[in-house]
Write an enzyme that holds these catalytic residues in place. Sequence first.
Site, PDB file in Angstrom:
ATOM      1  N   LYS A  85       0.849  -1.192   0.000  1.00 56.45           N
ATOM      2  CA  LYS A  85       0.000   0.000   0.000  1.00 56.45           C
ATOM      3  C   LYS A  85       0.885   1.243   0.000  1.00 56.45           C
ATOM      4  O   LYS A  85       1.815   1.356   0.817  1.00 56.45           O
ATOM      5  CB  LYS A  85      -0.887   0.053   1.247  1.00 56.45           C
ATOM      6  CG  LYS A  85      -2.240  -0.570   1.087  1.00 56.45           C
ATOM      7  CD  LYS A  85      -2.994  -0.494   2.393  1.00 56.45           C
ATOM      8  CE  LYS A  85      -4.171   0.406   2.322  1.00 56.45           C
ATOM      9  NZ  LYS A  85      -4.990   0.369   3.554  1.00 56.45           N
TER      10      LYS A  85
HETATM   11  O1  G3P Z   1      -8.396   1.159   4.696  1.00 56.28           O
HETATM   12  C1  G3P Z   1      -8.589   2.487   5.103  1.00 56.28           C
HETATM   13  C2  G3P Z   1      -9.436   2.538   6.321  1.00 56.28           C
HETATM   14  O2  G3P Z   1      -8.821   1.806   7.366  1.00 56.28           O
HETATM   15  C3  G3P Z   1      -9.704   3.956   6.781  1.00 56.28           C
HETATM   16  O3  G3P Z   1     -10.907   3.920   7.487  1.00 56.28           O
HETATM   17  O4  G3P Z   1     -12.661   4.735   9.023  1.00 56.28           O
HETATM   18  O5  G3P Z   1     -10.249   5.457   9.330  1.00 56.28           O
HETATM   19  O6  G3P Z   1     -11.580   6.320   7.389  1.00 56.28           O
HETATM   20  P1  G3P Z   1     -11.377   5.170   8.371  1.00 56.28           P
END
Ligand code: G3P
Length: 218
Positions: A85
């Site tokens: 990533k």
């Molecule tokens: O894969 C990306 C994800 O973990 C981000 O999620 O909820 O932190 O925006 P969030």
Amino acid sequence: MKFFLDTANVDEIRKYQDLGIVDGVTTNPTLLSREKDRGDFRDVLLEICSIVDGPVNAEVVGENYETMFEEGMKLARMHENIVVKIPMTREGMKAVHALSGEGIQTNVTLVFSPNQALLAAKAGANYVSPFVGRLDDISTFGVELIRDLVTILGNYGFETEILAASLRNPTHVVDCAAAGAHIVTMPFKVLDAMFNHPLTDKGIAAFLKDWEKMGAKI
Ligand code: G3P
């Protein structure tokens, strides 16, 4: 549509891997930091690779091309299923281009616009991760980006897969599916919530209540 779990918690992954519905896993520095008591992050990633026979995403933390490339090669050498990533930056796209030249699978993360996704696809990314929830958080419609990317990347035959990320609830999954995302990655609680419906619970209770009147066994 492929389902990825967005977690580094092996217990969560195991719970639904047994159903055969987990096609891959995404992690990031935040998710790995939550598992720091389980030991070295490399061991956590390798344990995930032993549970899920599919792409396991691990993120670089370097900020320049050289460091991201070096970190990406190290991560990729850990296991054949590791996808590297890389954040959507100029240096990151240079690393994506170089890593893809080495045959390393890459996923460009922290994508918030069609132009960023186009740049990732042109750099040779295997996956692009638009963050739906974080767009919603600033009063924009994150799923519209998914819909636009399906059209834009499809117009030119890019093989880059759209991996909808930052999903916060089961309706995000439905919306991304309707928009045509190749993959959704979601926290355990979202996948778990997808099973629930009050009418299912009500229906099962009614069936069992009536069956009891029979006094029969199958
Ligand atoms: O894969 C990306 C994800 O973990 C981000 O999620 O909820 O932190 O925006 P969030």
